[in-house]
Design a protein around this motif. Sequence first.
Motif, short mmCIF file in Angstrom:
data_model
loop_
_atom_site.label_atom_id
_atom_site.label_comp_id
_atom_site.label_asym_id
_atom_site.label_seq_id
_atom_site.Cartn_x
_atom_site.Cartn_y
_atom_site.Cartn_z
N GLN A 1 1.48 -2.88 -11.74
CA GLN A 1 1.05 -1.61 -12.46
C GLN A 1 2.14 -0.83 -12.71
OE1 GLN A 1 0.10 0.43 -7.90
NE2 GLN A 1 -1.08 1.40 -9.81
N ARG B 1 5.14 -0.76 -10.30
CA ARG B 1 5.37 -1.04 -9.10
C ARG B 1 5.35 -2.60 -9.00
NH1 ARG B 1 1.75 -3.21 -5.53
NH2 ARG B 1 0.12 -2.87 -6.84
N ARG C 1 1.98 1.67 -3.39
CA ARG C 1 1.06 2.20 -4.41
C ARG C 1 1.01 3.87 -3.99
NH1 ARG C 1 -1.77 -2.00 -2.27
NH2 ARG C 1 -2.15 -3.63 -3.56
N GLN C 2 1.17 4.46 -3.07
CA GLN C 2 1.15 5.62 -2.74
C GLN C 2 2.39 6.54 -3.36
OE1 GLN C 2 1.05 6.14 1.45
NE2 GLN C 2 -1.05 5.20 1.76
N ASP D 1 2.04 6.59 -7.32
CA ASP D 1 1.33 8.03 -7.68
C ASP D 1 2.32 9.08 -7.63
OD1 ASP D 1 -0.94 6.37 -7.98
OD2 ASP D 1 -1.65 6.83 -6.10
N GLU E 1 0.90 -1.22 0.13
CA GLU E 1 -0.01 0.05 0.06
C GLU E 1 0.87 1.33 0.17
OE1 GLU E 1 -2.85 2.51 -0.29
OE2 GLU E 1 -3.31 0.38 -0.38
#
Length: 287
Positions: free
Chosen positions: A170, A193, A140-141, A144, A137
């Motif tokens: 991704q 990622r 993922r941040q 972005d 998680e």
Amino acid sequence: MHRSAPRLSRILACAAVPVMLVVAGCSSDSGDKKEPDSSESSASASASKKAEPTVEPAKFAALPDPCKSIAKKTVTSLVPSAKSKSGTAATSSDTSYRAGCSWNGLDDNGVKGSQYRWLDVGFTRFDSDQSLGSGAERARQDFDKQVAKAKVAEGAKKIAEAPVSGIGEQATKITYDLSKTKEDFKYATIVARTENVVVTLTYNGAGYAGAKTPSATDILKGAEKAAKEAVAAVAGTESDKPSGSTAPSEKATDKEDSPKSSDKDSSDGKSTNRKTSANKSSVKKTS
């Protein structure tokens, strides 16, 4: 009247006995209630601890050697005249969490001009944390953030963004044009990622001294190829090695680094030495 006095004393004494028993009974009941209250509170505390959600553990505990994450054959293809074929490692306080490497060079073609190429790869790894979230998680941040950062390059023109398939879990590609040193550069950045690791790869190039500017398609194609290899190198760190090991993965190397290739290179060297010795002896005979 005198005879009734002893009788009255006996009556009062008997009356006192049940009072004491009652008091003793209350005291006993009070003690019995404290024990279950104590056990109930500890059970409640234990239950509350078990109820707390736990984050999933991070998959990758190490990063690959960034300068070996892309095959030498690929580096030679993308940066033909790299100043250092082994790459230049980025400065990092802890390479198990953040690491990078870059290659650059100018391929001089004489009167036909020169071609400049630059390749850079960076890795960022995140551990799982009870207060911050899982490693995936957190990655993922950061993914972005890296995409947003790539889109605001100073002086960039014709910025385009699109998702990319087949690279990690991704991936996004960002392409743009940039003019610097009086030349037109083509840029391609791939942000990918894989679980708890973010890979950011940038490839760019320009033509100098009248040489043709590289096509945006070729630059993007090269960036995607290198990015796939970098992501594969991260996956190679998950092996039977002790958790937390930062040793580079053997999967990240290419055929040129394999034992067979080394044997071949050494045999070629021996062959060359024999030829050289033969030439020297022939020169002596002639003279």
